[in-house]
Design an enzyme around this catalytic site. Structure first.
Site, short mmCIF file in Angstrom:
data_model
loop_
_atom_site.label_atom_id
_atom_site.label_comp_id
_atom_site.label_asym_id
_atom_site.label_seq_id
_atom_site.Cartn_x
_atom_site.Cartn_y
_atom_site.Cartn_z
N ARG A 133 14.06 16.18 69.86
CA ARG A 133 15.27 16.50 69.10
C ARG A 133 16.46 16.21 70.10
O ARG A 133 16.55 16.92 70.99
CB ARG A 133 15.02 18.19 68.69
CG ARG A 133 16.52 18.46 68.02
CD ARG A 133 16.21 19.85 67.45
NE ARG A 133 16.06 19.62 66.06
CZ ARG A 133 16.12 20.90 65.14
NH1 ARG A 133 16.41 21.93 65.43
NH2 ARG A 133 15.34 20.66 64.05
N HIS A 139 16.95 13.14 59.99
CA HIS A 139 15.96 14.34 60.12
C HIS A 139 14.79 14.04 59.11
O HIS A 139 14.72 14.76 58.20
CB HIS A 139 16.66 15.70 59.77
CG HIS A 139 15.95 16.95 60.29
ND1 HIS A 139 14.95 16.72 61.12
CD2 HIS A 139 16.50 18.27 60.08
CE1 HIS A 139 14.55 18.03 61.22
NE2 HIS A 139 15.47 18.88 60.74
N GLN A 195 11.98 16.68 58.23
CA GLN A 195 12.63 17.94 57.04
C GLN A 195 12.54 17.29 55.76
O GLN A 195 12.12 17.97 54.88
CB GLN A 195 14.11 18.15 57.44
CG GLN A 195 14.70 19.08 56.57
CD GLN A 195 14.20 20.49 56.54
OE1 GLN A 195 14.10 21.13 57.57
NE2 GLN A 195 13.54 21.08 55.39
N ASP A 243 23.24 21.90 52.99
CA ASP A 243 23.28 22.14 54.43
C ASP A 243 24.42 22.70 55.16
O ASP A 243 25.47 22.72 54.40
CB ASP A 243 22.78 20.60 55.05
CG ASP A 243 22.45 20.71 56.47
OD1 ASP A 243 22.24 21.97 57.21
OD2 ASP A 243 22.53 19.87 57.28
N CYS A 287 17.89 22.98 54.16
CA CYS A 287 16.96 22.89 55.27
C CYS A 287 16.83 24.24 56.03
O CYS A 287 15.76 24.19 56.71
CB CYS A 287 17.30 21.75 56.13
SG CYS A 287 18.88 21.65 56.55
N ARG A 306 7.19 22.26 56.30
CA ARG A 306 7.46 21.42 57.53
C ARG A 306 6.16 21.09 58.28
O ARG A 306 5.79 20.11 58.70
CB ARG A 306 8.25 22.09 58.49
CG ARG A 306 9.73 22.17 58.30
CD ARG A 306 10.34 20.91 58.05
NE ARG A 306 10.41 20.27 59.23
CZ ARG A 306 11.26 20.58 60.44
NH1 ARG A 306 12.41 21.10 60.04
NH2 ARG A 306 11.23 20.01 61.52
#
Ligand code: CP
Ligand code: NVA
Length: 311
Positions: free
Chosen positions: A105, A132, A135, A227, A267, A295
């Site tokens: 990340r 991402h 996700q 988000d 998310c 996930r």
């Protein structure tokens, strides 16, 4: 399956995977969730490098590796030599001597590309500024479970369309045949980055459109997605962003304009009262914790294939 080869590949964005490959990984994730997959990663290690905070990503990868019979090794910037100036290239080459996979990340998408260039084991993107993908794989798995399909659905994303979460939502869902609408202020920085939009459109099976009016955007939606308005690394712009994005809040009135059986997705982490009201995210049509759980399953399918799982 004959033409699909996953072992040793990186997973930086879903642009690098065909529709068939993504569909296969989602089917495998469902099979693993039902306990029907015998392959494992016994004795293998995944390095998990974090330059930014995380709850879900760290936990789902670490617990996921345990379930697969392997080990997830948490690393951060502060406690590795990366934080003291060792290069990404040297770090990638060193890590590759110890582990069978790297999950990272990182702030800048260019850094994960650099890592993938020098690593000799698969590198999996666990969020950069631009993408991402893990996700979105979990989100597509969730939609498959809840709606029985992805193709033909209308997926509407409200908020900042120029950052990681919209980019990945747009790439993944449109490739699998959904129509994706992004709704954001008519300001350059909130619109999708041009090269990513172009690449997504080239591969899209469904339509990709931008509709700046949130009320028009959500009409007939099967999925409403949002988000945070202030992503990690954007704290200095907080006041400006909260003010510019305020018309894009997913509240009860806006949610009513979608299809009656629409689902709400996020998310996480969420900021109730900003991008979404408590009534919507804590309401009956919200599936946010199923996304969080998925996930683990979506990632385990990716890990198993890329790191070469065996019976
Ligand atoms: N959705 C997500 O990536 O959450 P974390 O930042 O908690 O990992
Ligand atoms: N856009 C958010 C996603 C968090 C999972 C961020 O980058 O902070």
């Amino acid at each position: 399956m004959a033409t699909m080869k996953f072992k040793g590949r990186h997973f930086l964005t879903m642009l690098d995977y065909s529709r068939e490959e993504l569909e296969y990984l989602l089917e495998l994730a469902l099979k693993m969730k039902k306990g029907q997959e015998k392959r494992n990663l016994n004795g293998k290690t995944l390095a998990m490098l974090f330059q930014k905070s995380s709850t879900r990503t760290r936990m789902s990868f670490e617990a996921g590796m345990t379930r697969l019979g392997g080990h997830g090794m948490f690393l951060d910037m502060k406690n590795t030599q990366l934080g003291r100036g060792e290069t990404v290239a040297d770090t990638a080459r060193t890590m590759s001597r110890y582990v069978e996979g790297i999950m990272a990340r990182l702030n800048d998408h260019k850094d994960i590309e650099e890592m993938a260039k020098y690593a000799t084991v698969p590198v999996i993107n666990a969020l950069t500024d631009m993408h991402h993908p893990c996700q979105t794989m979990a989100d597509m798995l969730t939609v498959k479970e809840k709606k029985g399909k992805i193709a033909g659905l209308k997926v509407v994303y409200l908020g900042d369309c120029g950052f990681n979460m919209f980019h990945s939502t747009m790439i993944g869902f449109s490739k699998l045949g959904a129509d994706v609408v992004g709704s954001c202020p008519n300001i350059e920085s909130y619109n999708p980055k041009a090269p990513i939009l172009e690449a997504a459109k080239k591969q899209a099976v469904g339509k990709i459109t931008i509709e700046h009016d949130p009320k028009k955007a959500v009409v007939g939606a099967d999925v409403i997605y949002t988000d945070v308005w202030v992503s990690m690394g954007q704290d200095e712009e907080k006041a400006k962003r909260l003010s510019e994005l305020k018309n894009y809040q997913v509240n009860e009135a806006l949610f009513k304009l979608a299809k009656p059986d629409a689902i709400f997705m996020h998310c996480l982490p969420a900021h109730r009262g900003e991008e979404v009201t408590a009534g919507v995210i804590d309401g009956k049509q919200s599936v946010v914790f199923d996304e969080a759980e998925n996930r683990l399953w979506a990632q385990n399918a990716i890990l198993l294939e890329l790191m070469g799982g065996k019976e």
